[in-house]
Design a protein around this motif. Sequence first.
Motif, PDB file in Angstrom:
ATOM      1  N   GLY A  24       0.840  -1.221   0.095  1.00 17.86           N
ATOM      2  CA  GLY A  24      -0.199   0.133   0.431  1.00 17.86           C
ATOM      3  C   GLY A  24       1.041   1.433  -0.528  1.00 17.86           C
ATOM      4  N   ASP A  42      -5.244   3.249   7.724  1.00 18.65           N
ATOM      5  CA  ASP A  42      -4.688   2.646   8.336  1.00 18.65           C
ATOM      6  C   ASP A  42      -5.267   2.214   9.395  1.00 18.65           C
ATOM      7  N   ARG A  43      -4.788   0.961  10.344  1.00 17.11           N
ATOM      8  CA  ARG A  43      -5.028   0.786  11.874  1.00 17.11           C
ATOM      9  C   ARG A  43      -4.027   1.263  12.390  1.00 17.11           C
ATOM     10  N   ASP A  44      -2.630   1.449  12.254  1.00 14.92           N
ATOM     11  CA  ASP A  44      -1.735   1.659  12.891  1.00 14.92           C
ATOM     12  C   ASP A  44      -0.958   3.177  12.086  1.00 14.92           C
ATOM     13  N   VAL A  65      -8.086   4.320  10.937  1.00 17.82           N
ATOM     14  CA  VAL A  65      -9.643   3.216  10.321  1.00 17.82           C
ATOM     15  C   VAL A  65      -8.870   1.735  10.890  1.00 17.82           C
ATOM     16  N   VAL A  67     -10.607  -1.519   8.977  1.00 16.75           N
ATOM     17  CA  VAL A  67     -12.017  -1.201   7.499  1.00 16.75           C
ATOM     18  C   VAL A  67     -12.668  -2.524   7.722  1.00 16.75           C
ATOM     19  N   SER A  93      -5.504  -2.489   0.257  1.00 18.65           N
ATOM     20  CA  SER A  93      -4.689  -3.273   0.177  1.00 18.65           C
ATOM     21  C   SER A  93      -4.170  -3.669   1.394  1.00 18.65           C
ATOM     22  N   ILE A 117     -11.781  -8.384   7.100  1.00 22.09           N
ATOM     23  CA  ILE A 117     -10.194  -7.164   7.223  1.00 22.09           C
ATOM     24  C   ILE A 117      -9.875  -7.925   5.807  1.00 22.09           C
ATOM     25  N   ILE A 144      -6.520  -5.330  -4.053  1.00 19.74           N
ATOM     26  CA  ILE A 144      -5.295  -6.193  -3.977  1.00 19.74           C
ATOM     27  C   ILE A 144      -5.806  -7.560  -3.093  1.00 19.74           C
ATOM     28  N   SER A 146      -4.935 -11.453  -4.186  1.00 20.59           N
ATOM     29  CA  SER A 146      -3.724 -12.892  -4.353  1.00 20.59           C
ATOM     30  C   SER A 146      -3.892 -14.308  -5.514  1.00 20.59           C
ATOM     31  N   THR A 194       7.457  -8.309   2.572  1.00 16.55           N
ATOM     32  CA  THR A 194       6.772  -7.157   3.328  1.00 16.55           C
ATOM     33  C   THR A 194       6.592  -7.237   4.597  1.00 16.55           C
TER      34      THR A 194
HETATM   35  P1  NAD Z   1       1.899  -5.163   5.183  1.00 21.15           P
HETATM   36  O1  NAD Z   1       1.117  -6.192   6.757  1.00 21.15           O
HETATM   37  O2  NAD Z   1       2.756  -4.772   5.350  1.00 21.15           O
HETATM   38  O3  NAD Z   1       1.028  -3.851   5.039  1.00 21.15           O
HETATM   39  C1  NAD Z   1      -0.786  -4.047   5.800  1.00 21.15           C
HETATM   40  C2  NAD Z   1      -0.748  -2.898   6.168  1.00 21.15           C
HETATM   41  O4  NAD Z   1      -2.644  -2.814   6.259  1.00 21.15           O
HETATM   42  C3  NAD Z   1      -0.734  -2.642   7.642  1.00 21.15           C
HETATM   43  O5  NAD Z   1      -0.006  -0.823   7.458  1.00 21.15           O
HETATM   44  C4  NAD Z   1      -1.576  -2.168   8.614  1.00 21.15           C
HETATM   45  O6  NAD Z   1      -2.171  -1.934   8.966  1.00 21.15           O
HETATM   46  C5  NAD Z   1      -2.689  -2.551   7.038  1.00 21.15           C
HETATM   47  N1  NAD Z   1      -3.960  -3.386   7.832  1.00 21.15           N
HETATM   48  C6  NAD Z   1      -3.755  -4.482   8.380  1.00 21.15           C
HETATM   49  N2  NAD Z   1      -5.540  -4.710   8.821  1.00 21.15           N
HETATM   50  C7  NAD Z   1      -6.169  -3.204   8.862  1.00 21.15           C
HETATM   51  C8  NAD Z   1      -7.517  -3.102   8.971  1.00 21.15           C
HETATM   52  N3  NAD Z   1      -8.012  -4.290   9.679  1.00 21.15           N
HETATM   53  N4  NAD Z   1      -7.759  -2.010   8.865  1.00 21.15           N
HETATM   54  C9  NAD Z   1      -6.740  -0.839   8.416  1.00 21.15           C
HETATM   55  N5  NAD Z   1      -5.726  -0.669   8.098  1.00 21.15           N
HETATM   56  C10 NAD Z   1      -4.880  -2.685   8.444  1.00 21.15           C
HETATM   57  O7  NAD Z   1       0.801  -6.129   3.936  1.00 21.15           O
HETATM   58  P2  NAD Z   1       1.205  -5.734   2.101  1.00 21.15           P
HETATM   59  O8  NAD Z   1       2.280  -7.027   2.376  1.00 21.15           O
HETATM   60  O9  NAD Z   1       1.845  -4.922   2.358  1.00 21.15           O
HETATM   61  O10 NAD Z   1       0.161  -6.570   2.196  1.00 21.15           O
HETATM   62  C11 NAD Z   1      -1.172  -5.947   1.380  1.00 21.15           C
HETATM   63  C12 NAD Z   1      -1.492  -6.061   0.573  1.00 21.15           C
HETATM   64  O11 NAD Z   1      -1.415  -7.410  -0.408  1.00 21.15           O
HETATM   65  C13 NAD Z   1      -2.870  -7.564   1.634  1.00 21.15           C
HETATM   66  O12 NAD Z   1      -4.121  -7.356   1.033  1.00 21.15           O
HETATM   67  C14 NAD Z   1      -2.338  -8.577   1.124  1.00 21.15           C
HETATM   68  O13 NAD Z   1      -2.954 -10.028   1.324  1.00 21.15           O
HETATM   69  C15 NAD Z   1      -2.221  -8.752  -0.378  1.00 21.15           C
HETATM   70  N6  NAD Z   1      -0.789  -9.916  -0.887  1.00 21.15           N
HETATM   71  C16 NAD Z   1      -0.098  -9.649  -0.228  1.00 21.15           C
HETATM   72  C17 NAD Z   1       1.322 -10.424  -1.306  1.00 21.15           C
HETATM   73  C18 NAD Z   1       2.929 -10.660   0.091  1.00 21.15           C
HETATM   74  O14 NAD Z   1       3.364 -11.643  -0.569  1.00 21.15           O
HETATM   75  N7  NAD Z   1       3.257  -9.421   0.347  1.00 21.15           N
HETATM   76  C19 NAD Z   1       0.964 -11.014  -1.661  1.00 21.15           C
HETATM   77  C20 NAD Z   1      -0.516 -10.934  -2.350  1.00 21.15           C
HETATM   78  C21 NAD Z   1      -0.997 -10.531  -1.545  1.00 21.15           C
END
Ligand code: NAD
Length: 252
Positions: A24, A42-44, A65, A67, A93, A117, A144, A146, A194
Motif C-alpha cells: 500500500g 490504516d489502523r496503525d 480506521v 476497515v 490493500s 479484514i 489487492i 492474491s 513485506t
Molecule cells: P503489510 O502487512 O506490509 O501491510 C498491510 C497494511 O494493512 C498495514 O499497514 C496494516 O496496518 C494495514 N491493516 C491491516 N489490517 C487493517 C485493518 N483492519 N484496517 C486498516 N488497516 C489494516 O502487508 P502487504 O504485504 O503490504 O499486503 C498488502 C496487501 O497485499 C494485502 O491485502 C495482502 O493480502 C496482499 N498481498 C500480499 C502479498 C505478499 O506476499 N506480501 C502477496 C499477495 C497479496
Amino acid sequence: MEHANYYHFAGRHAVITGGAAGIGLAIAKRLAAGGASLSLWDRDAGQLEAARTGLGDARVQCVLVDVSSEAAVNQARDATLAESGKVDILVNSAGITGPNVTVCDYPVAEWDQVMQINLRGPFLTCRALAPVMRANDYGRIVNIASIAGKEGNPNASAYSASKAGVIALTKSLGKELAQTGVRVNCITPAAVRTAMFAQMTQQHIDYMLSKIPMARFGMPEEIAAMVAWLASEDCSFSTGAVFDISGGRGTY
Ligand code: NAD
C-alpha cells in the motif's frame, strides 16, 4: 527502483487502505509521484505518521480506521470528503494472513478475523466510496487480491478463501458499474517480501517461493507499477478483471 513511466494523477484524489506499509505504501509513493493527493486509511497510527514523513511533499491525509468496521469506514469516508471533496481512486490493500494451519486445525475466531479484514473490509470501502465515484461518473477501484485466491494455498485456507472472495467482489461490482465511468479491477500477486512475512511460518514462505518460476519474490514497487496503470485514465476498457503479477506462477 526507478520509475520508468509516470501516469498523470494531478487533480486526482486516492484512498489507499493499508497505505501505511508494504504494498500500500509503495502504491502511495507511485501515485504521489504522478501528482495524486492521498488519504491513507490504516489502523496503525505510528506507521501512518512514518508514511506521511516518507512521502515528503505529497498532499497526504492520514485516517486511522479499522476497515472491518462499518461505522469506522463511513467515518473515514466523511473525513476524506471533508478534506478532498471527492475520491477518484480507491486501492484496497489492507490485509492480514491469519495462521498457517490446516483447515482441520483452524481456530474459528481467527478465520472470522481474516474474513472481516480481507473481505468485509473491501466490501465496506467499496460500498462507501463507489457511490461517491458514480456521482462524479469517474473512478478507479483496484483491489489487492492474491494468487492464493486463485490457487488455494495449503495451510492458508482463510486467506485463500478471503482473496477468492475479493476476486468475486471485483467481478460483481465491475459489472454493476460497467456503464458508468467507474472501473473496478483486482490484481493477484504472488509473494512479495513485506512486513506481512512476519505473520507466516518459514515453511509457508518457502512453499510460496518454490511455486514461483522466476524463483524470486516480487517487489512492492513492481506491484505499484501495475496498480498505477489500473488506477489511471488509460485503464478504460477493463473492468471486473483479474490481473496476474506472480513471476510466472499464474498463467490463467
Ligand atoms: P503489510 O502487512 O506490509 O501491510 C498491510 C497494511 O494493512 C498495514 O499497514 C496494516 O496496518 C494495514 N491493516 C491491516 N489490517 C487493517 C485493518 N483492519 N484496517 C486498516 N488497516 C489494516 O502487508 P502487504 O504485504 O503490504 O499486503 C498488502 C496487501 O497485499 C494485502 O491485502 C495482502 O493480502 C496482499 N498481498 C500480499 C502479498 C505478499 O506476499 N506480501 C502477496 C499477495 C497479496
